[in-house]
Design a protein around this motif. Structure first.
Motif, PDB file in Angstrom:
ATOM      1  N   VAL A  10       0.912  -1.431   0.032  1.00 30.51           N
ATOM      2  CA  VAL A  10       0.068   0.037  -0.048  1.00 30.51           C
ATOM      3  C   VAL A  10       0.676   1.365  -0.043  1.00 30.51           C
ATOM      4  N   GLY A  11       0.889   2.410  -0.843  1.00 33.29           N
ATOM      5  CA  GLY A  11       1.402   3.463  -1.152  1.00 33.29           C
ATOM      6  C   GLY A  11       0.648   4.772  -0.611  1.00 33.29           C
ATOM      7  N   ILE A  12       0.938   5.238   0.009  1.00 28.84           N
ATOM      8  CA  ILE A  12       0.697   6.774   0.999  1.00 28.84           C
ATOM      9  C   ILE A  12       1.091   7.818   0.268  1.00 28.84           C
ATOM     10  N   GLY A  13       0.384   8.897  -0.924  1.00 31.04           N
ATOM     11  CA  GLY A  13       0.381   9.932  -1.452  1.00 31.04           C
ATOM     12  C   GLY A  13       1.140   9.260  -2.617  1.00 31.04           C
ATOM     13  N   THR A  14       0.892   9.613  -3.999  1.00 30.27           N
ATOM     14  CA  THR A  14       1.053   9.425  -5.244  1.00 30.27           C
ATOM     15  C   THR A  14       1.877  10.664  -5.846  1.00 30.27           C
ATOM     16  N   GLY A  15       2.379  11.013  -6.052  1.00 23.83           N
ATOM     17  CA  GLY A  15       3.588  12.704  -6.343  1.00 23.83           C
ATOM     18  C   GLY A  15       4.182  11.367  -7.302  1.00 23.83           C
ATOM     19  N   SER A  32      -0.212  -7.760  -5.590  1.00 21.18           N
ATOM     20  CA  SER A  32      -1.157  -6.662  -5.933  1.00 21.18           C
ATOM     21  C   SER A  32      -0.832  -5.440  -4.598  1.00 21.18           C
ATOM     22  N   ALA A  33      -1.387  -4.383  -5.527  1.00 21.08           N
ATOM     23  CA  ALA A  33      -0.694  -2.846  -5.361  1.00 21.08           C
ATOM     24  C   ALA A  33      -1.896  -1.857  -5.634  1.00 21.08           C
ATOM     25  N   ARG A  34      -2.114  -0.918  -4.037  1.00 21.19           N
ATOM     26  CA  ARG A  34      -2.881   0.083  -3.808  1.00 21.19           C
ATOM     27  C   ARG A  34      -2.720   1.361  -3.916  1.00 21.19           C
ATOM     28  N   PHE A  35      -2.806   2.078  -4.203  1.00 19.77           N
ATOM     29  CA  PHE A  35      -1.574   3.350  -4.305  1.00 19.77           C
ATOM     30  C   PHE A  35      -2.607   5.085  -4.042  1.00 19.77           C
ATOM     31  N   LEU A  36      -2.687   5.981  -2.911  1.00 24.54           N
ATOM     32  CA  LEU A  36      -3.218   6.106  -2.196  1.00 24.54           C
ATOM     33  C   LEU A  36      -3.104   7.640  -2.337  1.00 24.54           C
ATOM     34  N   ARG A 116      -5.635   5.101  -6.475  1.00 24.83           N
ATOM     35  CA  ARG A 116      -6.704   6.173  -6.001  1.00 24.83           C
ATOM     36  C   ARG A 116      -6.883   7.078  -5.250  1.00 24.83           C
ATOM     37  N   TRP A 117      -7.842   8.204  -6.734  1.00 22.80           N
ATOM     38  CA  TRP A 117      -7.507   9.517  -5.470  1.00 22.80           C
ATOM     39  C   TRP A 117      -9.125   9.993  -4.977  1.00 22.80           C
ATOM     40  N   ASN A 118      -8.864  11.104  -4.072  1.00 26.46           N
ATOM     41  CA  ASN A 118      -9.719  11.345  -3.211  1.00 26.46           C
ATOM     42  C   ASN A 118      -9.598  10.425  -2.284  1.00 26.46           C
ATOM     43  N   ARG A 119      -8.250   9.786  -1.493  1.00 28.63           N
ATOM     44  CA  ARG A 119      -8.223   9.081  -0.663  1.00 28.63           C
ATOM     45  C   ARG A 119      -6.963   9.233   0.886  1.00 28.63           C
ATOM     46  N   PRO A 120      -7.686  10.669   0.846  1.00 33.09           N
ATOM     47  CA  PRO A 120      -6.876  11.032   2.192  1.00 33.09           C
ATOM     48  C   PRO A 120      -6.517  10.004   3.042  1.00 33.09           C
ATOM     49  N   VAL A 121      -5.491   9.816   3.153  1.00 36.33           N
ATOM     50  CA  VAL A 121      -5.407   8.799   4.313  1.00 36.33           C
ATOM     51  C   VAL A 121      -5.499   9.641   6.053  1.00 36.33           C
ATOM     52  N   ASP A 122      -5.951   9.269   7.008  1.00 38.38           N
ATOM     53  CA  ASP A 122      -6.035  10.308   8.133  1.00 38.38           C
ATOM     54  C   ASP A 122      -4.742   9.260   9.122  1.00 38.38           C
ATOM     55  N   GLU A 123      -5.230   7.623   8.797  1.00 39.17           N
ATOM     56  CA  GLU A 123      -4.045   6.831  10.265  1.00 39.17           C
ATOM     57  C   GLU A 123      -3.518   5.384   9.788  1.00 39.17           C
ATOM     58  N   VAL A 124      -2.579   5.534   9.832  1.00 38.75           N
ATOM     59  CA  VAL A 124      -2.326   4.290  10.278  1.00 38.75           C
ATOM     60  C   VAL A 124      -1.877   3.525  11.004  1.00 38.75           C
ATOM     61  N   ARG A 125      -2.110   2.361  11.352  1.00 40.38           N
ATOM     62  CA  ARG A 125      -2.154   1.615  12.380  1.00 40.38           C
ATOM     63  C   ARG A 125      -2.190   0.191  12.809  1.00 40.38           C
ATOM     64  N   LEU A 126      -1.617  -0.344  13.458  1.00 39.98           N
ATOM     65  CA  LEU A 126      -0.905  -1.946  13.301  1.00 39.98           C
ATOM     66  C   LEU A 126      -2.136  -2.779  13.821  1.00 39.98           C
ATOM     67  N   TYR A 333      11.467  24.096   1.083  1.00 43.70           N
ATOM     68  CA  TYR A 333      10.621  22.452   2.507  1.00 43.70           C
ATOM     69  C   TYR A 333      11.090  21.861   3.135  1.00 43.70           C
ATOM     70  N   ARG A 334      10.772  21.102   3.762  1.00 39.00           N
ATOM     71  CA  ARG A 334      10.902  20.179   5.055  1.00 39.00           C
ATOM     72  C   ARG A 334      10.617  18.444   4.758  1.00 39.00           C
ATOM     73  N   SER A 335      11.252  17.844   5.546  1.00 34.48           N
ATOM     74  CA  SER A 335      11.227  16.296   5.432  1.00 34.48           C
ATOM     75  C   SER A 335      10.552  15.596   6.782  1.00 34.48           C
ATOM     76  N   ALA A 336       9.012  15.352   6.797  1.00 30.68           N
ATOM     77  CA  ALA A 336       8.479  15.407   8.595  1.00 30.68           C
ATOM     78  C   ALA A 336       7.459  13.417   7.701  1.00 30.68           C
ATOM     79  N   LEU A 337       7.449  12.917   9.046  1.00 33.76           N
ATOM     80  CA  LEU A 337       6.554  11.953   9.151  1.00 33.76           C
ATOM     81  C   LEU A 337       5.132  12.804   8.518  1.00 33.76           C
ATOM     82  N   PRO A 338       4.547  11.812   7.712  1.00 37.98           N
ATOM     83  CA  PRO A 338       3.233  12.339   7.630  1.00 37.98           C
ATOM     84  C   PRO A 338       1.945  12.381   9.395  1.00 37.98           C
ATOM     85  N   ALA A 339       1.371  13.532   9.452  1.00 40.88           N
ATOM     86  CA  ALA A 339       0.437  12.968  10.446  1.00 40.88           C
ATOM     87  C   ALA A 339      -0.273  11.531  10.330  1.00 40.88           C
ATOM     88  N   CYS A 340      -0.716  11.221   8.938  1.00 39.76           N
ATOM     89  CA  CYS A 340      -1.258   9.914   9.544  1.00 39.76           C
ATOM     90  C   CYS A 340      -0.908   8.508   9.615  1.00 39.76           C
TER      91      CYS A 340
END
Ligand SMILES: Cc1cc2nc3c(=O)[nH]c(=O)nc-3n(C[C@H](O)[C@H](O)[C@H](O)COP(=O)(O)OP(=O)(O)OC[C@H]3O[C@@H](n4cnc5c(N)ncnc54)[C@H](O)[C@@H]3O)c2cc1C
Length: 442
Positions: A10-15, A32-36, A116-126, A333-340
């Motif tokens: 699963v990929g988060i962000g598709t730049g 199988s892959a899904r990019f959001l 997949r577009w219009n898919r903001p990832v709000d949270e990643v959990r285990l 620009y600065r690099s940071a772990l995304p809020a999700c």
């Protein structure tokens, strides 16, 4: 009731970076892959898509070519499929605009069913030894997560409360479209973005500012170092060398290498210089301008309709004040772990609040065996000056894909450098020992 979908990746962000990974993963069988992505469609830094902005690397550093020149997702195939290969060669020779590269990216994106577009990832959990990226009511479950969420515009803290159409970061230039005609404009930052913003404001005579101040903290408005041996820092061999060095030495090297990534392209410097000459001597000086070096903006306040910037003059070690109507911060620009990733941040960041990135771009963490998080464009401190750049994007994606599949889907280890990063004489021009594998043969 939430939906759960299972993927190998699963990929988060598709730049551009995860788009490259998606393009390289597409032909891999039984994978199988899904990019959001949060956006409604692919866009490439739309706030800075100024007319004629040039791509800063060869167009061969596209999504795939450096690891698979036979891929149908290459820039050259895009030109050919769209019937403009010859015209492009005649019109552009070896150059390409960012606008055309964005069109190419969008052409690739339209052909990839994994996006997949219009898919903001709000949270990643285990959960149950899998990572879950949560977007709306859907949970995307995987053992291999790839973060491609890009970098965040770095606006100085003192400017944040004033942010809007008169105080902005260059990333919002076209979104906020500040009204500069006849106004007093201050552009802060002597890198490529600063130069592009200045060049944009120097556009048509009818839209010129009244006064333009361009401030750089560097010793001058300095060119991008695009010479051959410097360019070897943007080649695979150097990443291996750099990653092995002690952290302090890596940080020191990055400071020395700044102009290789943040300098201004020579053609843009020439264009700005020529335009200023034309305005000053041929067009009746309709614009007052001052280009200031060795100065750092250290504060900004509103004073009625005006903005007042506090500036430290580094040459004379004294404070100056510059008033303006519009201030554009081209401060990078600065690099940071995304809020999700907040739910996992404690397990991913070390005591210094930094990510520890392994050579294969996976993060060091204490997660369950086989559950891996990879990063694109977040490892400049460990992998070198090329990391935020497009030069190694396809190669890095291929390395990540190889690591996730546990197979050499793409060959990434046979390139050499003219510079000997470690001592010893390699056999000159030694051919690669193995034939190049193709994706179809695995
Ligand atoms: C103006 C500009 C011009 C550049 N030009 C060049 C150049 O010519 N050559 C070069 O080598 N490099 C260039 N670079 C550097 C680099 O190549 C680009 O920044 C490139 O876009 C990086 O790609 P990326 O995929 O890492 O991030 P981005 O392009 O920033 O893409 C990140 C994506 O992640 C999505 N996203 C973020 N958070 C979430 C979330 N929580 N859920 C879902 N989606 C999310 C965003 O919507 C976005 O689409 C340029 C940089 C800038 C700023």
């Amino acid at each position: 009731m939430e939906d759960v979908e299972q993927y190998d990746l699963v990929g988060i962000g598709t730049g551009p970076t995860n788009l490259s990974l998606a393009a390289l993963a597409e032909p891999v069988p039984n994978f199988s892959a899904r990019f959001l992505d949060a956006r409604p469609e692919f866009r490439w830094h739309p706030g800075m898509m100024v007319p004629d902005a040039g791509l800063q690397v060869s167009y061969l550093k596209d999504l795939v070519t450096t690891v698979d020149p036979t891929s149908r997702f290459s820039f050259l195939n895009y030109l050919a499929e769209n019937g403009r290969l010859f015209r492009s060669l005649i019109a552009n020779r070896d150059r390409c605009t960012r606008q055309e590269f964005e069109q190419y990216y969008r052409w690739v994106a339209r052909q990839l069913p994994s996006l997949r577009w219009n898919r903001p990832v709000d949270e990643v959990r285990l959960r149950r030894n899998r990572l879950e990226a949560v977007s709306g009511r859907t949970r995307y479950s995987t053992g291999s997560l790839v973060l491609g969420t890009g970098r965040t515009p770095a606006l100085p803290g003192f400017a944040e409360p004033l942010q809007g159409p008169t105080v902005l970061h260059s990333a919002d230039l076209l979104h906020l479209a500040p009204k500069v005609r006849g106004k007093d404009v201050l552009v802060v930052g002597g890198g490529q973005s600063g130069a592009e913003v200045v060049n944009y404001f120097l556009g048509p005579d009818r839209a010129l500012p009244g006064r333009l101040t361009w401030i750089s903290s560097r010793v001058g408005f300095q060119p991008l170092d695009d010479s051959p041996f410097t360019n070897e820092w943007f080649a695979p061999d150097y990443v291996d060398h750099f990653h092995r060095l002690p952290a302090e030495r890596r940080a020191e090297l990055l400071r020395h290498q700044r102009l290789a990534s943040d300098g201004i392209t020579e053609s843009l410097l020439e264009g700005i210089y020529q335009r200023l000459y034309q305005l000053d001597f041929l067009a009746g000086a309709p614009l007052q301008h001052q280009l200031l070096t060795g100065r750092r903006v250290v504060g900004l306040e509103r004073d009625g309709d005006r903005l007042v910037a506090a500036v430290h003059n580094q040459d004379l070690d004294r404070e100056e004040v510059h008033a303006a109507d519009v201030v554009v911060f081209c401060t990078g620009y600065r690099s940071a772990l995304p809020a999700c990733m907040d739910p996992l941040a404690d397990r991913l960041l070390n005591a210094r609040g930094e990510l520890e990135v392994n050579r294969d771009y996976s993060l060091e963490w204490d997660g369950p065996t086989g559950v891996r998080i990879y990063v694109q464009n977040m490892s400049e401190p460990t992998h070198g000056v090329a990391d935020p750049n497009l030069s190694l994007a396809a190669w890095r994606s291929a390395q990540i894909l190889n690591a996730i599949t546990g197979r050499k889907v793409y060959r990434t280890d046979h390139e050499t450098s003219a510079t000997a990063w470690s001592s010893g004489f390699p056999p000159p021009g030694a051919p690669p020992s193995e034939p190049l594998p193709t994706v179809r043969s695995i």
